[in-house]
Design a protein around this motif. Structure first.
Motif, PDB file in Angstrom:
ATOM      1  N   ILE A  74      17.991   1.446 -17.952  1.00  0.00           N
ATOM      2  CA  ILE A  74      19.291   2.122 -17.885  1.00  0.00           C
ATOM      3  C   ILE A  74      20.395   1.111 -18.168  1.00  0.00           C
ATOM      4  N   THR A  75      21.270   1.444 -19.089  1.00  0.00           N
ATOM      5  CA  THR A  75      22.354   0.519 -19.457  1.00  0.00           C
ATOM      6  C   THR A  75      23.718   0.976 -18.967  1.00  0.00           C
ATOM      7  N   GLU A  76      23.815   2.213 -18.505  1.00  0.00           N
ATOM      8  CA  GLU A  76      25.088   2.733 -18.015  1.00  0.00           C
ATOM      9  C   GLU A  76      25.155   2.611 -16.484  1.00  0.00           C
ATOM     10  N   PRO A  77      26.363   2.553 -15.911  1.00  0.00           N
ATOM     11  CA  PRO A  77      26.510   2.330 -14.470  1.00  0.00           C
ATOM     12  C   PRO A  77      26.313   3.594 -13.626  1.00  0.00           C
ATOM     13  N   VAL A  78      25.190   4.263 -13.810  1.00  0.00           N
ATOM     14  CA  VAL A  78      24.922   5.474 -13.032  1.00  0.00           C
ATOM     15  C   VAL A  78      24.422   5.076 -11.641  1.00  0.00           C
ATOM     16  N   PRO A  79      24.881   5.722 -10.571  1.00  0.00           N
ATOM     17  CA  PRO A  79      24.396   5.403  -9.223  1.00  0.00           C
ATOM     18  C   PRO A  79      22.908   5.704  -9.064  1.00  0.00           C
ATOM     19  N   ILE A  80      22.200   4.816  -8.362  1.00  0.00           N
ATOM     20  CA  ILE A  80      20.772   4.950  -8.100  1.00  0.00           C
ATOM     21  C   ILE A  80      20.574   5.095  -6.599  1.00  0.00           C
ATOM     22  N   TYR A  81      19.672   5.987  -6.199  1.00  0.00           N
ATOM     23  CA  TYR A  81      19.397   6.230  -4.781  1.00  0.00           C
ATOM     24  C   TYR A  81      17.892   6.114  -4.530  1.00  0.00           C
ATOM     25  N   MET A  82      17.540   5.385  -3.473  1.00  0.00           N
ATOM     26  CA  MET A  82      16.138   5.261  -3.072  1.00  0.00           C
ATOM     27  C   MET A  82      16.090   4.790  -1.618  1.00  0.00           C
ATOM     28  N   GLY A  83      14.896   4.851  -1.022  1.00  0.00           N
ATOM     29  CA  GLY A  83      14.744   4.346   0.336  1.00  0.00           C
ATOM     30  C   GLY A  83      15.041   2.857   0.397  1.00  0.00           C
ATOM     31  N   GLU A  84      15.528   2.402   1.551  1.00  0.00           N
ATOM     32  CA  GLU A  84      15.910   0.994   1.684  1.00  0.00           C
ATOM     33  C   GLU A  84      14.708   0.069   1.523  1.00  0.00           C
ATOM     34  N   ALA A  85      13.565   0.431   2.121  1.00  0.00           N
ATOM     35  CA  ALA A  85      12.362  -0.384   1.967  1.00  0.00           C
ATOM     36  C   ALA A  85      11.851  -0.339   0.529  1.00  0.00           C
ATOM     37  N   SER A  86      12.042   0.788  -0.148  1.00  0.00           N
ATOM     38  CA  SER A  86      11.615   0.894  -1.544  1.00  0.00           C
ATOM     39  C   SER A  86      12.283  -0.176  -2.406  1.00  0.00           C
ATOM     40  N   ALA A 252       8.774  -4.408   4.044  1.00  0.00           N
ATOM     41  CA  ALA A 252       8.745  -3.130   4.763  1.00  0.00           C
ATOM     42  C   ALA A 252       9.534  -3.191   6.071  1.00  0.00           C
ATOM     43  N   ARG A 253       9.652  -4.372   6.649  1.00  0.00           N
ATOM     44  CA  ARG A 253      10.402  -4.556   7.913  1.00  0.00           C
ATOM     45  C   ARG A 253       9.924  -3.592   8.999  1.00  0.00           C
ATOM     46  N   ASP A 254       8.618  -3.601   9.192  1.00  0.00           N
ATOM     47  CA  ASP A 254       7.993  -2.721  10.184  1.00  0.00           C
ATOM     48  C   ASP A 254       7.170  -3.606  11.115  1.00  0.00           C
ATOM     49  N   ASP A 255       7.569  -3.695  12.362  1.00  0.00           N
ATOM     50  CA  ASP A 255       6.912  -4.588  13.315  1.00  0.00           C
ATOM     51  C   ASP A 255       5.482  -4.190  13.639  1.00  0.00           C
ATOM     52  N   ALA A 256       5.079  -2.970  13.264  1.00  0.00           N
ATOM     53  CA  ALA A 256       3.710  -2.530  13.532  1.00  0.00           C
ATOM     54  C   ALA A 256       2.720  -3.062  12.496  1.00  0.00           C
ATOM     55  N   LEU A 257       3.206  -3.709  11.449  1.00  0.00           N
ATOM     56  CA  LEU A 257       2.340  -4.171  10.372  1.00  0.00           C
ATOM     57  C   LEU A 257       1.804  -5.578  10.637  1.00  0.00           C
ATOM     58  N   PRO A 258       0.726  -5.970   9.933  1.00  0.00           N
ATOM     59  CA  PRO A 258       0.117  -7.295  10.150  1.00  0.00           C
ATOM     60  C   PRO A 258       0.920  -8.418   9.506  1.00  0.00           C
ATOM     61  N   LYS A 259       2.014  -8.780  10.137  1.00  0.00           N
ATOM     62  CA  LYS A 259       2.880  -9.819   9.601  1.00  0.00           C
ATOM     63  C   LYS A 259       2.303 -11.201   9.907  1.00  0.00           C
ATOM     64  N   PRO A 260       2.399 -12.141   8.962  1.00  0.00           N
ATOM     65  CA  PRO A 260       1.998 -13.517   9.252  1.00  0.00           C
ATOM     66  C   PRO A 260       2.754 -14.044  10.478  1.00  0.00           C
ATOM     67  N   GLY A 261       2.035 -14.719  11.332  1.00  0.00           N
ATOM     68  CA  GLY A 261       2.587 -15.161  12.608  1.00  0.00           C
ATOM     69  C   GLY A 261       1.998 -14.389  13.761  1.00  0.00           C
ATOM     70  N   LYS A 262       1.571 -13.149  13.488  1.00  0.00           N
ATOM     71  CA  LYS A 262       0.820 -12.428  14.508  1.00  0.00           C
ATOM     72  C   LYS A 262      -0.552 -13.069  14.640  1.00  0.00           C
ATOM     73  N   GLU A 263      -1.137 -12.940  15.808  1.00  0.00           N
ATOM     74  CA  GLU A 263      -2.428 -13.562  16.054  1.00  0.00           C
ATOM     75  C   GLU A 263      -3.457 -13.056  15.042  1.00  0.00           C
ATOM     76  N   GLY A 264      -4.123 -14.018  14.390  1.00  0.00           N
ATOM     77  CA  GLY A 264      -5.181 -13.661  13.464  1.00  0.00           C
ATOM     78  C   GLY A 264      -4.718 -13.264  12.080  1.00  0.00           C
ATOM     79  N   VAL A 265      -3.448 -13.524  11.721  1.00  0.00           N
ATOM     80  CA  VAL A 265      -2.946 -13.200  10.381  1.00  0.00           C
ATOM     81  C   VAL A 265      -2.422 -14.484   9.735  1.00  0.00           C
ATOM     82  N   THR A 266      -3.031 -14.887   8.631  1.00  0.00           N
ATOM     83  CA  THR A 266      -2.637 -16.101   7.931  1.00  0.00           C
ATOM     84  C   THR A 266      -2.324 -15.780   6.470  1.00  0.00           C
ATOM     85  N   VAL A 267      -1.806 -16.795   5.749  1.00  0.00           N
ATOM     86  CA  VAL A 267      -1.367 -16.602   4.361  1.00  0.00           C
ATOM     87  C   VAL A 267      -2.007 -17.660   3.465  1.00  0.00           C
ATOM     88  N   TYR A 268      -2.567 -17.186   2.362  1.00  0.00           N
ATOM     89  CA  TYR A 268      -3.133 -18.059   1.335  1.00  0.00           C
ATOM     90  C   TYR A 268      -2.294 -17.907   0.069  1.00  0.00           C
TER      91      TYR A 268
END
Length: 411
Positions: A74-86, A252-268
């Motif tokens: 899109i090249t024109e300044p049309v407003p876009i709407y979507m969920g914040e997490a999206s 997603a900013r959802d505390d129920a998800l397996p975020k790194p730092g929670k016990e047993g969740v690491t990042v490679y």
């Protein structure tokens, strides 16, 4: 009010619906087709690539590229709407993958059942269960008429209550209903009928595997990541996320998800992602994960107690880390993606890595579609996002078939 489907009447993906009232217009989704057709142009809609003030906005139902993928064109300044997490998920995906970006667009926020007004239109999003996080159906009202657009839906995920709630209490007095029909006429992909049954089956494989468990799933399928984490906890294994997946969870900013730092969740950090971060000097992405990282030289020792979110492009990394002895592979994606990656999967089989397909679809079953169509009190139902239109027509005597680009008046 009148509308037309620009793409989706004959195919899965590429959704785009234009709605007009009193000379003003809005667009519902502007997606890329799923079939590889080379370069795809923006639909011929005034206000997207040529100035036309009658286009008041583009509304995106969820962050899958077959629904938002042409936004960057899109090249024109049309407003876009979507969920914040999206918006955040699209930004992360565009950095780590070849998925489309938002370009220079700054979207406005859609929120569950919070009505927005654009000229003669009132639009109300209804959050719905789908494999994409932050997914919505959209109710459009104008000229005392009501149009309901399903986006993509299902009723067997971890947010199945949203589907059930909408069936029990749908918007009233719908005139026209545009409904997805992905699963109509397709080979069923429902050996595991729910996300909970997926987690159960994964836990069994994890408990039976002596080495590392690899799970090939979409990083954007957050429901599936929760299922993997659930199975990890039951089998007492740590969960290893690649950094792209970790960033999707952060977005997603959802505390129920397996975020790194929670016990047993690491990042490679796979080599390709590491090179991307270095090339772009995007150390603000990797730096926060330092306390939670697992490095290649630690993978072999950790293998028997670990589950890694995996994709075939990571195979060379793991071979170099020598962590694949007695490993198993779960493919948890649509079977079509399995066929497209046959070369890598055959190579893994030659290494003695056994694969099991444990997956449930991100789209409604035929029975769920029938429930949904029966529950929404619409005078007419128009199918979209499908290949078998005649099969969809068997769901209800209210179904009417339209072709791409064909205007019709909402009645």
């Amino acid at each position: 009010m009148r509308c037309r489907i620009h793409r989706g009447c004959h195919e899965i993906g590429g959704n785009c619906v234009e709605v007009e009232s009193h000379g003003k217009r809005i667009v519902l989704d502007i997606g890329l087709p799923l079939k590889d057709e080379g370069e795809v142009s923006v639909p011929d809609i005034g206000g997207l690539t040529s100035k036309d003030d009658s286009l008041l906005g583009v509304l995106i139902s969820h962050p899958h590229p077959d629904h938002y993928g042409l936004l960057e064109e899109i090249t024109e300044p049309v407003p876009i709407y979507m969920g914040e997490a999206s918006r955040r998920i699209i930004d992360v995906s565009a950095f780590f993958t070849r998925l489309p970006t938002l370009g220079n667009l700054e979207p406005h926020v859609l929120s569950d059942q919070q009505t927005i007004t654009l000229g003669p239109f009132s639009i109300t999003p209804y959050r719905i269960d789908h494999s994409a996080y932050d997914s919505y159906c959209l109710l459009v009202e104008a000229d005392s008429k009501r149009l309901f657009y399903s986006g993509d839906i299902r009723g067997h995920g971890r947010n199945a209550h949203l589907f059930d709630d909408l069936i029990r209490n749908p918007p009233r007095d719908i005139d026209d209903f545009i409904c997805e029909g992905t699963q109509i006429g397709r080979d069923p992909d429902f050996a595991f009928p729910t996300e909970h049954s997926v987690a159960d089956a994964m836990a069994e494989v994890f408990n039976e595997t002596d080495g590392m468990c690899l799970v090939w799933c979409s990083s954007q399928n957050i429901d599936r990541l929760v299922s993997v984490w659930d199975a990890c906890q039951r089998s007492r294994r740590q969960l290893i996320l690649d950094m792209y997946t970790a960033e999707i969870i952060r977005a997603a900013r959802d505390d129920a998800l397996p975020k790194p730092g929670k016990e047993g969740v690491t990042v490679y950090l796979p080599f390709s992602q590491k090179q991307k971060i270095k090339r772009e000097k995007a150390f603000h992405i990797s730096n926060p994960y330092y306390p939670h990282r697992i490095y290649p030289d630690a993978l072999a020792e950790a293998a028997s107690g670990s589950v890694m979110v995996f994709r075939p492009s990571m195979l060379r990394d793991l071979q170099r880390a020598k962590c694949l002895n007695s490993a198993s592979l779960i493919s948890s994606v649509w079977s079509g993606y399995v066929h497209r990656n046959r070369k890598e999967l055959d190579e893994m089989a030659a290494l003695g890595i056994q694969r099991k397909q444990i997956h449930t679809s991100g789209h409604a079953t035929v029975d769920e579609l029938r429930q949904f169509v029966e529950a929404v009190p619409a005078r007419r139902v128009f199918p979209i996002h499908l290949e078998d239109r005649d099969g969809f027509a068997e769901l209800s005597d209210r179904v009417e078939i339209r072709n791409d680009h064909e205007w019709w008046e909402v009645q």
